[in-house]
Design a protein around this motif. Structure first.
Motif, PDB file in Angstrom:
ATOM      1  N   GLU A  84       0.957  -1.285   0.073  1.00  0.00           N
ATOM      2  CA  GLU A  84       0.027   0.064   0.029  1.00  0.00           C
ATOM      3  C   GLU A  84       0.869   1.512  -0.156  1.00  0.00           C
ATOM      4  O   GLU A  84       0.572   2.056  -0.685  1.00  0.00           O
ATOM      5  CB  GLU A  84      -1.026   0.030   1.065  1.00  0.00           C
ATOM      6  CG  GLU A  84      -1.797   1.066   1.129  1.00  0.00           C
ATOM      7  CD  GLU A  84      -3.194   0.959   2.158  1.00  0.00           C
ATOM      8  OE1 GLU A  84      -4.230   1.433   1.787  1.00  0.00           O
ATOM      9  OE2 GLU A  84      -2.886   0.804   3.296  1.00  0.00           O
ATOM     10  N   LEU A  85       1.922   1.433   0.991  1.00  0.00           N
ATOM     11  CA  LEU A  85       3.082   2.443   0.885  1.00  0.00           C
ATOM     12  C   LEU A  85       3.475   2.668  -0.532  1.00  0.00           C
ATOM     13  O   LEU A  85       3.473   3.867  -1.155  1.00  0.00           O
ATOM     14  CB  LEU A  85       3.969   2.222   1.975  1.00  0.00           C
ATOM     15  CG  LEU A  85       4.916   3.363   1.981  1.00  0.00           C
ATOM     16  CD1 LEU A  85       4.148   4.677   2.508  1.00  0.00           C
ATOM     17  CD2 LEU A  85       5.876   2.863   3.292  1.00  0.00           C
TER      18      LEU A  85
ATOM     19  N   SER B 276       0.739   4.096  -2.939  1.00  0.00           N
ATOM     20  CA  SER B 276       0.809   5.420  -2.780  1.00  0.00           C
ATOM     21  C   SER B 276       1.699   6.241  -3.317  1.00  0.00           C
ATOM     22  O   SER B 276       1.374   7.280  -4.163  1.00  0.00           O
ATOM     23  CB  SER B 276       0.525   5.729  -1.389  1.00  0.00           C
ATOM     24  OG  SER B 276       1.817   5.906  -0.679  1.00  0.00           O
ATOM     25  N   TYR B 277       3.263   5.825  -3.337  1.00  0.00           N
ATOM     26  CA  TYR B 277       4.182   6.750  -3.955  1.00  0.00           C
ATOM     27  C   TYR B 277       4.083   6.438  -5.384  1.00  0.00           C
ATOM     28  O   TYR B 277       4.383   7.657  -6.231  1.00  0.00           O
ATOM     29  CB  TYR B 277       5.265   6.365  -3.467  1.00  0.00           C
ATOM     30  CG  TYR B 277       5.822   6.623  -1.975  1.00  0.00           C
ATOM     31  CD1 TYR B 277       5.715   8.111  -1.828  1.00  0.00           C
ATOM     32  CD2 TYR B 277       6.061   5.936  -1.037  1.00  0.00           C
ATOM     33  CE1 TYR B 277       6.080   8.444  -0.417  1.00  0.00           C
ATOM     34  CE2 TYR B 277       6.076   6.322   0.349  1.00  0.00           C
ATOM     35  CZ  TYR B 277       6.386   7.537   0.612  1.00  0.00           C
ATOM     36  OH  TYR B 277       6.629   8.043   1.946  1.00  0.00           O
TER      37      TYR B 277
ATOM     38  N   GLU C 135       1.240   8.724  -6.703  1.00  0.00           N
ATOM     39  CA  GLU C 135       1.582  10.132  -6.556  1.00  0.00           C
ATOM     40  C   GLU C 135       2.494  10.693  -7.527  1.00  0.00           C
ATOM     41  O   GLU C 135       2.295  11.684  -8.222  1.00  0.00           O
ATOM     42  CB  GLU C 135       2.208  10.492  -5.162  1.00  0.00           C
ATOM     43  CG  GLU C 135       2.345  12.124  -4.986  1.00  0.00           C
ATOM     44  CD  GLU C 135       3.110  12.419  -3.379  1.00  0.00           C
ATOM     45  OE1 GLU C 135       2.504  13.132  -3.186  1.00  0.00           O
ATOM     46  OE2 GLU C 135       3.803  11.174  -2.935  1.00  0.00           O
TER      47      GLU C 135
ATOM     48  N   TRP D  81      -2.723  10.172  -4.461  1.00  0.00           N
ATOM     49  CA  TRP D  81      -3.007   8.715  -4.447  1.00  0.00           C
ATOM     50  C   TRP D  81      -4.616   8.678  -4.069  1.00  0.00           C
ATOM     51  O   TRP D  81      -5.292   9.683  -3.510  1.00  0.00           O
ATOM     52  CB  TRP D  81      -2.227   7.608  -3.296  1.00  0.00           C
ATOM     53  CG  TRP D  81      -2.066   8.326  -2.039  1.00  0.00           C
ATOM     54  CD1 TRP D  81      -2.991   7.811  -0.731  1.00  0.00           C
ATOM     55  CD2 TRP D  81      -1.511   9.255  -1.519  1.00  0.00           C
ATOM     56  NE1 TRP D  81      -2.633   8.616   0.303  1.00  0.00           N
ATOM     57  CE2 TRP D  81      -1.928   9.633  -0.174  1.00  0.00           C
ATOM     58  CE3 TRP D  81      -0.447  10.241  -2.138  1.00  0.00           C
ATOM     59  CZ2 TRP D  81      -1.236  10.692   0.945  1.00  0.00           C
ATOM     60  CZ3 TRP D  81      -0.019  11.389  -1.054  1.00  0.00           C
ATOM     61  CH2 TRP D  81      -0.136  11.505   0.064  1.00  0.00           C
TER      62      TRP D  81
ATOM     63  N   ASP E  45      -6.874   8.207   1.883  1.00  0.00           N
ATOM     64  CA  ASP E  45      -6.343   9.354   2.873  1.00  0.00           C
ATOM     65  C   ASP E  45      -6.530   8.881   4.376  1.00  0.00           C
ATOM     66  O   ASP E  45      -7.940   8.821   4.512  1.00  0.00           O
ATOM     67  CB  ASP E  45      -7.005  10.765   2.339  1.00  0.00           C
ATOM     68  CG  ASP E  45      -6.717  11.795   3.442  1.00  0.00           C
ATOM     69  OD1 ASP E  45      -5.508  11.541   4.118  1.00  0.00           O
ATOM     70  OD2 ASP E  45      -7.106  12.764   3.610  1.00  0.00           O
TER      71      ASP E  45
ATOM     72  N   GLN F  57      -1.725   6.159  11.968  1.00  0.00           N
ATOM     73  CA  GLN F  57      -1.384   6.367  10.107  1.00  0.00           C
ATOM     74  C   GLN F  57       0.136   6.982  10.299  1.00  0.00           C
ATOM     75  O   GLN F  57       0.472   7.797  11.123  1.00  0.00           O
ATOM     76  CB  GLN F  57      -2.541   7.238  10.027  1.00  0.00           C
ATOM     77  CG  GLN F  57      -2.764   8.556  10.286  1.00  0.00           C
ATOM     78  CD  GLN F  57      -1.892   9.693   9.691  1.00  0.00           C
ATOM     79  OE1 GLN F  57      -1.372   9.359   8.550  1.00  0.00           O
ATOM     80  NE2 GLN F  57      -2.023  10.796  10.207  1.00  0.00           N
TER      81      GLN F  57
ATOM     82  N   GLN G  39       1.589   9.808   7.218  1.00  0.00           N
ATOM     83  CA  GLN G  39       1.412  10.503   6.080  1.00  0.00           C
ATOM     84  C   GLN G  39       0.227  10.221   5.419  1.00  0.00           C
ATOM     85  O   GLN G  39      -0.017  10.812   4.140  1.00  0.00           O
ATOM     86  CB  GLN G  39       2.512  10.377   5.056  1.00  0.00           C
ATOM     87  CG  GLN G  39       3.971  10.816   5.538  1.00  0.00           C
ATOM     88  CD  GLN G  39       4.989  10.679   4.369  1.00  0.00           C
ATOM     89  OE1 GLN G  39       4.759   9.945   3.526  1.00  0.00           O
ATOM     90  NE2 GLN G  39       6.017  11.226   4.692  1.00  0.00           N
TER      91      GLN G  39
ATOM     92  N   ARG H 223      -0.838   7.831   4.364  1.00  0.00           N
ATOM     93  CA  ARG H 223      -0.754   6.647   3.045  1.00  0.00           C
ATOM     94  C   ARG H 223      -0.927   5.295   3.831  1.00  0.00           C
ATOM     95  O   ARG H 223      -1.438   4.342   3.101  1.00  0.00           O
ATOM     96  CB  ARG H 223       0.702   6.849   2.696  1.00  0.00           C
ATOM     97  CG  ARG H 223       1.051   8.130   2.079  1.00  0.00           C
ATOM     98  CD  ARG H 223       2.545   8.012   1.779  1.00  0.00           C
ATOM     99  NE  ARG H 223       2.943   9.248   1.261  1.00  0.00           N
ATOM    100  CZ  ARG H 223       2.953   9.562  -0.099  1.00  0.00           C
ATOM    101  NH1 ARG H 223       2.414   8.819  -0.771  1.00  0.00           N
ATOM    102  NH2 ARG H 223       3.397  10.885  -0.585  1.00  0.00           N
TER     103      ARG H 223
END
Length: 183
Positions: free
Chosen positions: A98-99, A102-103, A106, A112, A115, A122, A124, A126
């Motif tokens: 997932e991380l 998200s990058y 982005e 992404w 939120d 959490q 960021q 992400r």
């Protein structure tokens, strides 16, 4: 007796698993949005179709990395603790997926699709503990419940129907991806 598959058949079957888990991920996200959070319906995906590829990739990664581990036993006294180890591994693996996703989103789109800033634990916005734990439960369902059923279903479907289903879904998926890039 189990069917022997060549590389192409393995790819086709793997793609069908990917598609099923991507579609289940879309259903899960829409369920959360409509039923749990009551925000109303929206297409949760990056693509047009009713599938979220991150769930498909995540499921295939879980199967590739953790299925052999899930079949083993690790005993503490008389208790098999391997399911706990597998659960924690699924949580870690899916959180990393997932991380990274998200990058990548982005980088390619400027943002992404989720939120988590409203969640207490959490990072960021992400990733968050709540979602990671849900993904852990989902991974356990995949490993111990859904995948064995899907494998039986794929065998019953037969080689010819798997090929037809693969061809149709693969073409639709590629067209969807290309049209997204061209938007």
């Amino acid at each position: 007796m189990a069917e022997r598959k060549n590389g192409i058949e393995c790819f086709q079957t793997g793609f069908l698993y990917f598609w099923v888990y991507s579609a289940l991920g879309w259903i899960y996200e829409v369920f959360l949005e409509v039923v749990v959070y009551r925000w109303g319906f929206s297409n949760r995906g990056f693509l047009f179709g009713p599938y979220l590829p991150v769930y498909g990739f995540g499921a295939l990664l879980i199967l590739a990395c953790l299925r052999p581990l899930s079949r083993r036993s690790l005993r503490v006294g008389k208790v098999n603790v391997m399911p706990v180890v597998v659960f924690l591994a699924v949580v870690a693996l899916t959180t990393v997926v997932e991380l990274i996703t998200s990058y990548l989103l982005e980088w390619t789109t400027g943002g992404w699709l989720w939120d988590y800033t409203r969640y207490s634990i959490q990072w960021q916005g992400r990733i968050c503990l709540s979602a990671s734990l849900r993904f852990g439960v989902g991974g356990m369902i995949i490993l111990y419940g859904l995948q064995p059923l899907l494998e039986k279903g794929m065998t019953r479907l037969g080689k010819k129907w798997r090929q037809v289903l693969f061809a149709v879904l693969f073409v639709l998926f590629i067209v969807d991806c290309v049209s997204r890039v061209l938007r």
